[in-house]
Design a protein around this motif. Structure first.
Motif, short mmCIF file in Angstrom:
data_model
loop_
_atom_site.label_atom_id
_atom_site.label_comp_id
_atom_site.label_asym_id
_atom_site.label_seq_id
_atom_site.Cartn_x
_atom_site.Cartn_y
_atom_site.Cartn_z
N PHE A 179 0.86 -1.18 0.00
CA PHE A 179 0.00 0.00 0.00
C PHE A 179 0.90 1.23 0.00
O PHE A 179 1.15 1.85 1.02
CB PHE A 179 -0.96 -0.03 1.20
CG PHE A 179 -2.02 -1.08 1.05
CD1 PHE A 179 -3.16 -0.83 0.31
CD2 PHE A 179 -1.85 -2.34 1.60
CE1 PHE A 179 -4.14 -1.81 0.14
CE2 PHE A 179 -2.82 -3.33 1.43
CZ PHE A 179 -3.97 -3.05 0.70
N VAL A 180 1.42 1.51 -1.19
CA VAL A 180 2.30 2.66 -1.41
C VAL A 180 1.63 3.56 -2.44
O VAL A 180 0.64 3.17 -3.07
CB VAL A 180 3.69 2.22 -1.91
CG1 VAL A 180 4.39 1.35 -0.88
CG2 VAL A 180 3.59 1.47 -3.23
N SER A 181 2.16 4.75 -2.61
CA SER A 181 1.56 5.67 -3.58
C SER A 181 1.62 5.08 -4.98
O SER A 181 2.70 4.67 -5.44
CB SER A 181 2.32 7.00 -3.57
OG SER A 181 1.94 7.77 -4.70
N PRO A 182 0.46 5.01 -5.70
CA PRO A 182 0.47 4.47 -7.06
C PRO A 182 1.36 5.29 -8.00
O PRO A 182 1.81 4.80 -9.03
CB PRO A 182 -0.99 4.54 -7.51
CG PRO A 182 -1.76 5.17 -6.41
CD PRO A 182 -0.85 5.38 -5.24
N LYS A 183 1.66 6.52 -7.60
CA LYS A 183 2.56 7.36 -8.40
C LYS A 183 3.97 6.75 -8.42
O LYS A 183 4.66 6.77 -9.42
CB LYS A 183 2.60 8.78 -7.80
CG LYS A 183 3.35 9.79 -8.64
CD LYS A 183 3.19 11.19 -8.10
CE LYS A 183 4.23 11.47 -7.02
NZ LYS A 183 4.21 12.89 -6.58
N PRO A 205 4.50 2.01 3.82
CA PRO A 205 5.55 2.99 4.09
C PRO A 205 5.18 4.03 5.15
O PRO A 205 6.04 4.75 5.65
CB PRO A 205 5.73 3.68 2.73
CG PRO A 205 4.37 3.61 2.11
CD PRO A 205 3.70 2.38 2.64
N ASN A 206 3.88 4.13 5.48
CA ASN A 206 3.42 5.20 6.36
C ASN A 206 2.02 4.88 6.88
O ASN A 206 1.47 3.82 6.58
CB ASN A 206 3.41 6.54 5.60
CG ASN A 206 2.70 6.41 4.25
OD1 ASN A 206 1.72 5.68 4.11
ND2 ASN A 206 3.21 7.11 3.25
N MET A 207 1.43 5.81 7.65
CA MET A 207 0.11 5.56 8.24
C MET A 207 -0.97 5.45 7.17
O MET A 207 -1.93 4.68 7.33
CB MET A 207 -0.24 6.66 9.24
CG MET A 207 0.35 6.46 10.61
SD MET A 207 -0.03 4.85 11.36
CE MET A 207 -1.81 4.98 11.57
N ARG A 208 -0.83 6.19 6.10
CA ARG A 208 -1.83 6.08 5.03
C ARG A 208 -1.83 4.66 4.45
O ARG A 208 -2.87 4.07 4.19
CB ARG A 208 -1.54 7.11 3.93
CG ARG A 208 -2.64 7.20 2.89
CD ARG A 208 -2.41 8.34 1.94
NE ARG A 208 -3.40 8.37 0.89
CZ ARG A 208 -3.42 9.23 -0.10
NH1 ARG A 208 -2.50 10.17 -0.16
NH2 ARG A 208 -4.35 9.19 -1.02
N GLY A 209 -0.64 4.14 4.24
CA GLY A 209 -0.51 2.76 3.76
C GLY A 209 -1.06 1.77 4.78
O GLY A 209 -1.72 0.79 4.42
N PHE A 210 -0.80 2.05 6.06
CA PHE A 210 -1.30 1.16 7.11
C PHE A 210 -2.82 1.11 7.10
O PHE A 210 -3.43 0.05 7.25
CB PHE A 210 -0.79 1.61 8.48
CG PHE A 210 -1.36 0.79 9.61
CD1 PHE A 210 -0.79 -0.44 9.93
CD2 PHE A 210 -2.46 1.22 10.33
CE1 PHE A 210 -1.32 -1.22 10.95
CE2 PHE A 210 -3.00 0.44 11.35
CZ PHE A 210 -2.42 -0.78 11.66
N GLU A 211 -3.43 2.29 6.93
CA GLU A 211 -4.91 2.33 6.91
C GLU A 211 -5.47 1.51 5.75
O GLU A 211 -6.47 0.81 5.89
CB GLU A 211 -5.39 3.78 6.83
CG GLU A 211 -5.27 4.50 8.18
CD GLU A 211 -5.09 6.01 8.05
OE1 GLU A 211 -5.31 6.56 6.94
OE2 GLU A 211 -4.71 6.62 9.07
N GLY A 212 -4.79 1.56 4.59
CA GLY A 212 -5.20 0.74 3.45
C GLY A 212 -5.05 -0.74 3.76
O GLY A 212 -5.92 -1.55 3.41
N ALA A 213 -3.96 -1.08 4.44
CA ALA A 213 -3.68 -2.48 4.77
C ALA A 213 -4.71 -3.04 5.76
O ALA A 213 -5.19 -4.16 5.59
CB ALA A 213 -2.27 -2.62 5.35
N ILE A 214 -5.04 -2.23 6.75
CA ILE A 214 -5.98 -2.74 7.76
C ILE A 214 -7.39 -2.85 7.19
O ILE A 214 -8.14 -3.77 7.49
CB ILE A 214 -5.94 -1.90 9.07
CG1 ILE A 214 -6.49 -2.71 10.23
CG2 ILE A 214 -6.65 -0.58 8.94
CD1 ILE A 214 -5.95 -2.32 11.58
#
Length: 302
Positions: free
Chosen positions: A50-54, A82-91
């Motif tokens: 869950f990383v930036s698609p960019k 890589p960060n909390m945004r990615g973590f939120e996607g993962a959870i």
């Protein structure tokens, strides 16, 4: 030291193997790859990131992939974050384990993420806390643990320092990764023995690239140092971005063949994995890098 009787293989092809493919791999193919791998007996599959698609467009469909797979009871499905945004996607995608990462090389850390090693680890503190609060497994990956494309050989003390920091974050497992594949057996033994002085060997894994054809020798050296978790990628999927044209991850089929010859149990069906290696290679239009997989296919065809 005697070799372990059992080894856990973390299959990384769906994430680490496919992420550098220039042509987008269809979501349905990614789902089928994970389902096929699960059916062969892997205890742990690194499924998505869950990383930036960019930055990594190949991994933009992580949510859809996780929603589409058939989860095998007892298999851990991991996501790189890589960060909390990615973590939120993962959870939200209901992964079983989140993977954070930091380099053991200051030059690599500065050139790739514009911060020091200490700063990079500090950035993961909220992710680590959130993973603990959610009851998720947390894995930490130490890149450039043997050498770095910018500063050469990585000091053993630097690897141990990052391992200590990841342990302090609460990592359940810590990967020692030879990111550019320049490691040799003697050096691997030294690094693994040093790391296992501060981390329980049962929580340390080896992630070896086969750039110089040393990955199997390095796995054997790590086994002799008491390591019993290894990462690999079916068909050797995954190039090495820092060595042009070089192979990347060690092929799962080759690792399984070697371990079978050492009478080490993995619980994984080698023949089925070899079939998957040829299937996914056909899907993405490339030849398998696995020597064992190619030999097994030739024997079948004979």
């Amino acid at each position: 030291m005697s070799l372990p009787s059992q080894v856990k293989i973390v299959e990384v092809s769906p994430r680490d193997g496919l992420q550098n493919e220039k042509q987008f791999v269809d979501t349905a193919i990614k789902i089928e790859l994970i389902d096929r791998l699960s059916a062969t007996g892997f205890q742990n599959v690194e499924a998505v990131s869950f990383v930036s698609p960019k930055w990594v467009p190949q991994m933009a469909d992580g949510t859809q992939v996780m929603a589409g797979i058939k989860r095998r009871p007892g298999t851990i499905y991991s996501a790189l974050v890589p960060n909390m945004r990615g973590f939120e996607g993962a959870i939200a995608a209901k992964v079983d384990e989140v993977v954070i990462f930091g380099a053991a090389s200051e030059a690599f850390s500065q050139k790739n993420i514009n911060c020091s090693i200490a700063e990079s680890i500090a950035r993961f503190e909220p992710v680590a806390q959130a993973a603990r609060d959610a009851g998720l497994r947390l894995r930490g990956s130490i890149s450039c643990a043997l050498a770095c494309p910018y500063q050469g050989e990585t000091p053993v003390a630097a690897v141990v320092d990052v391992a200590r920091r990841m342990l302090a974050l609460g990592c359940d497992e810590i990967d020692v990764a030879d990111t550019i594949g320049t490691g040799t057996a003697l050096r691997v033994g030294q690094v693994m023995r040093a790391v296992t002085e501060v981390v329980d060997p049962a929580r340390v894994s080896g992630h070896f690239h086969d750039t110089y054809g040393q990955a199997l020798a390095n796995i054997l050296a790590a086994l002799e140092a008491g390591i019993s978790i290894f990462h690999s990628s079916v068909a050797g999927l995954g190039g090495c971005p820092y060595a042009k044209g070089a192979t990347g991850n060690v092929a799962t089929e080759d690792v399984l063949y070697m371990l079978r010859g050492l009478d080490i149990d993995t619980g994984i069906d080698l023949d089925a994995v070899a079939d998957i290696g040829h299937w996914i290679s056909d899907q993405i239009g490339r030849k398998s890098s696995s020597r064992a997989g190619t030999a097994l296919a030739a024997r079948k065809a004979a």
